[in-house]
Design a protein around this motif. Structure first.
Motif, mmCIF file in Angstrom:
data_model
loop_
_atom_site.group_PDB
_atom_site.id
_atom_site.type_symbol
_atom_site.label_atom_id
_atom_site.label_comp_id
_atom_site.label_asym_id
_atom_site.label_seq_id
_atom_site.Cartn_x
_atom_site.Cartn_y
_atom_site.Cartn_z
ATOM 1 N N VAL A 150 0.707 -1.146 -0.295
ATOM 2 C CA VAL A 150 0.038 0.095 0.001
ATOM 3 C C VAL A 150 0.960 1.306 -0.101
ATOM 4 O O VAL A 150 0.235 2.450 -0.376
ATOM 5 N N LYS A 151 2.005 1.024 0.355
ATOM 6 C CA LYS A 151 3.079 2.343 0.411
ATOM 7 C C LYS A 151 3.704 2.378 -0.927
ATOM 8 O O LYS A 151 4.600 3.205 -1.188
ATOM 9 N N ASN A 152 3.161 1.408 -1.756
ATOM 10 C CA ASN A 152 3.967 1.529 -3.338
ATOM 11 C C ASN A 152 5.310 1.251 -3.590
ATOM 12 O O ASN A 152 5.923 1.713 -4.144
ATOM 13 N N LYS A 192 -8.614 -0.707 1.328
ATOM 14 C CA LYS A 192 -7.673 0.431 1.415
ATOM 15 C C LYS A 192 -7.538 0.885 -0.219
ATOM 16 O O LYS A 192 -7.485 0.099 -1.036
ATOM 17 N N SER A 193 -7.219 1.970 -0.318
ATOM 18 C CA SER A 193 -6.919 2.741 -1.647
ATOM 19 C C SER A 193 -5.401 2.697 -1.909
ATOM 20 O O SER A 193 -4.636 3.491 -1.020
ATOM 21 N N PHE A 194 -4.981 2.193 -2.907
ATOM 22 C CA PHE A 194 -3.696 2.325 -3.262
ATOM 23 C C PHE A 194 -3.346 2.002 -4.639
ATOM 24 O O PHE A 194 -4.069 1.512 -5.308
ATOM 25 N N LYS A 197 -4.372 -1.048 -7.172
ATOM 26 C CA LYS A 197 -5.213 -1.934 -6.625
ATOM 27 C C LYS A 197 -6.153 -2.847 -7.186
ATOM 28 O O LYS A 197 -6.168 -4.023 -7.057
#
Length: 208
Positions: A150-152, A192-194, A197
């Motif tokens: 999620v932190k790319n 969660k948005s990432f 996704k």
């Protein structure tokens, strides 16, 4: 000979970083992992008991707390390396077991040696508690790798770890705690948005 060296070994676990060799935004140590696995095993044990399964809590806590203690001897070896082939995995396990036995014989008082042989050797067996440990270990890996996703984090290893963890947990789908996890807990994790996704969820669904 006392238990001093066993306690000192806990400090070693605080310095051993998990997933060595890969860039990570949030480093995790073996000591932190052991605590999280113990807490996750407790949650899974509660779910199992709620569904009528009898849990040996002493055994579960011992297995979870100590499951990676022997990494103080050989460190945390990357999963792709450990499982490159059966021969290599067998050799690593033999070295770890030999060093563990030497440690117990030399550093643990005789009256406690059998206790620590039980605690420090492989806890992932076919008992209910052993299966819960196997699940909890991979659930923690799931959360640990998802934090990087999620932190790319550009390292592809974290997506691979996430999907491998799902596969392993699915092997225990006969357990009530696994059914509950995928029905009630896992959807919240993914909520969660990432970046990327949609493609990632499509990959995940192939494993469910």
């Amino acid at each position: 000979m006392g238990l001093n060296d066993f306690i000192l070994g806990l400090n070693n676990l605080e310095t051993i970083v998990r997933a060595p060799g890969s860039f990570k935004f949030t480093p995790h140590t073996v000591a932190a992992h052991s605590y999280r696995v113990s807490s996750i095993a407790q949650v899974l044990g509660d779910i199992e008991e709620h569904h009528g399964v009898k849990i040996n809590w002493k055994s579960l806590y011992e297995k979870a707390l100590n499951h990676d203690y022997t990494e103080r001897f050989i460190g945390d070896i990357k999963t792709p390396v450990k499982y490159a082939n059966k021969e290599l995995r067998g050799m690593l396990q033999t070295v770890e077991e030999k060093m563990t036995e030497e440690f117990i014989s030399q550093e643990i008082p005789k009256e406690f040696q059998e206790i620590y042989r039980r605690r420090l050797f492989e806890g992932k067996d076919d008992t209910v508690e052993g299966e819960i440990l196997s699940i909890a270990d991979k659930v923690d890996l799931l959360y640990e790798s998802f934090e990087e996703i999620v932190k790319n984090n550009p390292e592809t290893v974290y997506r691979e770890m996430f999907l491998e963890a799902i596969q392993t947990i699915q092997k225990y789908k006969h357990r009530p705690s696994v059914i509950y996890f995928f029905e009630e807990i896992f959807p919240e994790l993914l909520d969660k948005s990432f970046y990327g996704k949609d493609d990632f969820i499509e990959q995940v669904n192939q494993y469910l």
